[in-house]
Scaffold this motif. Structure first.
Motif, mmCIF file in Angstrom:
data_model
loop_
_atom_site.group_PDB
_atom_site.id
_atom_site.type_symbol
_atom_site.label_atom_id
_atom_site.label_comp_id
_atom_site.label_asym_id
_atom_site.label_seq_id
_atom_site.Cartn_x
_atom_site.Cartn_y
_atom_site.Cartn_z
ATOM 1 N N UNK A 1 71.405 10.770 56.900
ATOM 2 C CA UNK A 1 70.333 9.991 57.658
ATOM 3 C C UNK A 1 70.359 8.523 56.990
ATOM 4 N N UNK A 2 70.649 8.382 55.501
ATOM 5 C CA UNK A 2 70.741 7.255 54.776
ATOM 6 C C UNK A 2 72.142 6.498 55.015
ATOM 7 N N UNK A 3 73.116 7.245 54.865
ATOM 8 C CA UNK A 3 74.790 6.483 54.931
ATOM 9 C C UNK A 3 75.417 6.684 56.024
ATOM 10 N N UNK A 4 75.156 7.634 57.017
ATOM 11 C CA UNK A 4 75.688 7.977 58.206
ATOM 12 C C UNK A 4 76.968 8.886 57.716
ATOM 13 N N UNK A 5 77.956 9.122 58.539
ATOM 14 C CA UNK A 5 78.924 10.099 58.445
ATOM 15 C C UNK A 5 79.768 9.291 57.550
ATOM 16 N N UNK A 6 80.365 10.260 56.413
ATOM 17 C CA UNK A 6 81.464 9.566 55.681
ATOM 18 C C UNK A 6 82.734 9.174 56.188
ATOM 19 N N UNK A 7 83.350 8.299 55.776
ATOM 20 C CA UNK A 7 84.433 7.859 56.560
ATOM 21 C C UNK A 7 85.646 8.687 56.515
ATOM 22 N N UNK A 8 85.883 9.661 55.454
ATOM 23 C CA UNK A 8 86.687 10.715 55.607
ATOM 24 C C UNK A 8 86.488 11.880 56.824
ATOM 25 N N UNK A 9 85.003 11.963 56.811
ATOM 26 C CA UNK A 9 84.729 12.755 58.004
ATOM 27 C C UNK A 9 85.090 12.260 59.342
ATOM 28 N N UNK A 10 84.854 11.013 59.399
ATOM 29 C CA UNK A 10 84.965 10.400 60.667
ATOM 30 C C UNK A 10 86.591 10.070 61.136
ATOM 31 N N UNK A 11 87.415 9.911 60.106
ATOM 32 C CA UNK A 11 88.760 9.691 60.350
ATOM 33 C C UNK A 11 89.172 11.122 60.760
ATOM 34 N N UNK A 12 88.977 12.202 60.084
ATOM 35 C CA UNK A 12 89.323 13.626 60.589
ATOM 36 C C UNK A 12 88.823 13.821 61.920
ATOM 37 N N UNK A 13 87.506 13.375 62.173
ATOM 38 C CA UNK A 13 86.928 13.931 63.562
ATOM 39 C C UNK A 13 87.969 13.249 64.613
#
Length: 186
Positions: A51-63
């Protein structure tokens, strides 16, 4: 070209499952490619952090890598007769936010393999994944299974798969899974 993303569910550098995944990358059928991805750097899931920071960049890249693939190969260890918490945590993050989960997982072809020092391979971990894959709307491949038991005796000190029988089984497994993934592209 058919593209499969493979993920080992262990953070250990000398993981048998990471070694199995590296071997798989060398045995892919012609016209297919296995891209090795990692769960390293994915934090523990925390809804407050999301909620505060959103999806971590490592997660977004893997998605994004999974969403662009024709299939997903999960190489799972077995911890305490089930899936590893760190691997489940990664999929929990990958399914966030719920509105984006279908882009990553819905109808995605998926296969499970694994290696364990124990005598039963990873049968219980693979079975534990099935409700998760079903919930995410994935299409598991059930035509073959690969559960490497007594992994300490099939990999050499450099982490290479030294057992030719297991290597042949892995190659056969990959050929079948890749055919399953190619059906989607047609």
């Amino acid at each position: 070209m058919t593209k499969i993303v493979g993920i080992a569910g262990s953070l250990r550098t000398a993981s048998f499952n990471a070694a199995l995944l590296r071997t798989a990358a060398t045995l892919m059928p012609q016209g297919t490619r296995l891209e090795i991805a990692s769960i390293k750097g994915i934090p523990l899931y925390d809804g407050d952090v999301e909620d505060a920071e959103g999806i971590p960049p490592t997660v977004t890249a893997l998605k994004d890598r999974i969403a662009a693939a024709d299939g997903l190969l999960l190489v799972t260890p077995e911890y305490n007769n089930s899936m590893p918490g760190v691997f489940k945590n990664a999929l929990d993050w990958l399914s966030r936010p719920p509105a984006d989960s279908a882009r990553v997982f819905a109808n995605r072809r998926v296969a499970l393999i694994g290696a364990s020092p124990g005598g039963f391979g990873t049968i219980l971990a693979q079975n534990a994944w099935l409700p998760v894959l079903r919930t995410l709307g994935m299409q598991p491949w059930f035509n073959d299974r690969l559960m490497v038991a007594r992994a300490g005796s099939v990999f050499n000190e450099q982490g290479d798969l030294a057992d030719e029988k297991i290597r042949a089984q892995l190659q056969q497994f990959l050929q079948g899974f890749c055919r399953f993934c190619e059906v989607v592209k047609r």
